[in-house]
Design an enzyme around this catalytic site. Structure first.
Site, PDB file in Angstrom:
ATOM      1  CE1 TYR A 195      10.114   3.746   0.322  1.00  8.80           C
ATOM      2  CE2 TYR A 195      12.223   2.627   0.580  1.00  8.80           C
ATOM      3  CZ  TYR A 195      11.394   3.688   0.863  1.00  8.80           C
ATOM      4  OH  TYR A 195      11.825   4.698   1.690  1.00  8.80           O
ATOM      5  CG  ASN A 229       2.253   9.275   5.216  1.00  8.27           C
ATOM      6  OD1 ASN A 229       1.053   9.458   5.361  1.00  8.27           O
ATOM      7  ND2 ASN A 229       3.025   8.806   6.174  1.00  8.27           N
ATOM      8  CB  CYS A 276       6.156   6.417   5.922  1.00  3.74           C
ATOM      9  SG  CYS A 276       6.584   7.971   6.702  1.00  3.74           S
ATOM     10  CG  HIS A 277       9.162   4.988  11.253  1.00 10.34           C
ATOM     11  ND1 HIS A 277       7.844   5.303  11.553  1.00 10.34           N
ATOM     12  CD2 HIS A 277       9.540   4.059  12.149  1.00 10.34           C
ATOM     13  CE1 HIS A 277       7.473   4.588  12.602  1.00 10.34           C
ATOM     14  NE2 HIS A 277       8.480   3.813  12.991  1.00 10.34           N
ATOM     15  CD  GLU A 293       9.034   1.481  15.596  1.00  9.96           C
ATOM     16  OE1 GLU A 293       9.042   0.576  14.745  1.00  9.96           O
ATOM     17  OE2 GLU A 293       8.318   2.492  15.513  1.00  9.96           O
TER      18      GLU A 293
END
Length: 88
Positions: free
Chosen positions: A26, A49, A56-57, A84
């Site tokens: 952040y 969002n 945003c993850h 990922e």
DNA sequence: TAGTTGACCGGAA
DNA sequence: ATTCCGGCCAACT
């Protein structure tokens, strides 16, 4: 001809560009958006969002931990990141 | 307009 | 390692 973007718009653009398999804190997002002390505000923006084009993850705490995910909770968030190839 | 809340962060206990 | 606290900023009441 200044393209005056709001802090929120900048944050959204920055997060949209985070590549798959990578993460940003952040704090890093806030700094890149021009307000190094607005990490908390970035969290507020992410919590609002619901746009899938904004990953945003991929935004996590500077301590490497996860705080929330408005689309499945932190469990889903963790699963997505592992999927990922992100090391947690 | 003013006060409260929260997906933060870094330092202190 | 965990909990607590003050400071910072956008969104909400």
């Amino acid at each position: 001809m200044g393209m005056n973007k709001t802090f929120t718009q900048k944050v959204q653009d920055i997060v949209r560009k985070i590549p798959r398999g990578k993460t940003m804190t952040y704090k890093q997002v806030a700094t890149k958006a021009g307000s190094p002390h607005a990490a908390r505000a970035v969290g507020t923006i992410m919590s609002h969002n619901f746009d899938p084009s904004i990953p945003c993850h991929r935004v996590i705490g500077s301590d490497g931990k996860m705080h929330g995910y408005n689309r499945g909770g932190v469990g889903a968030k963790r699963t997505k990141l592992l999927e990922e190839g992100v090391k947690l």
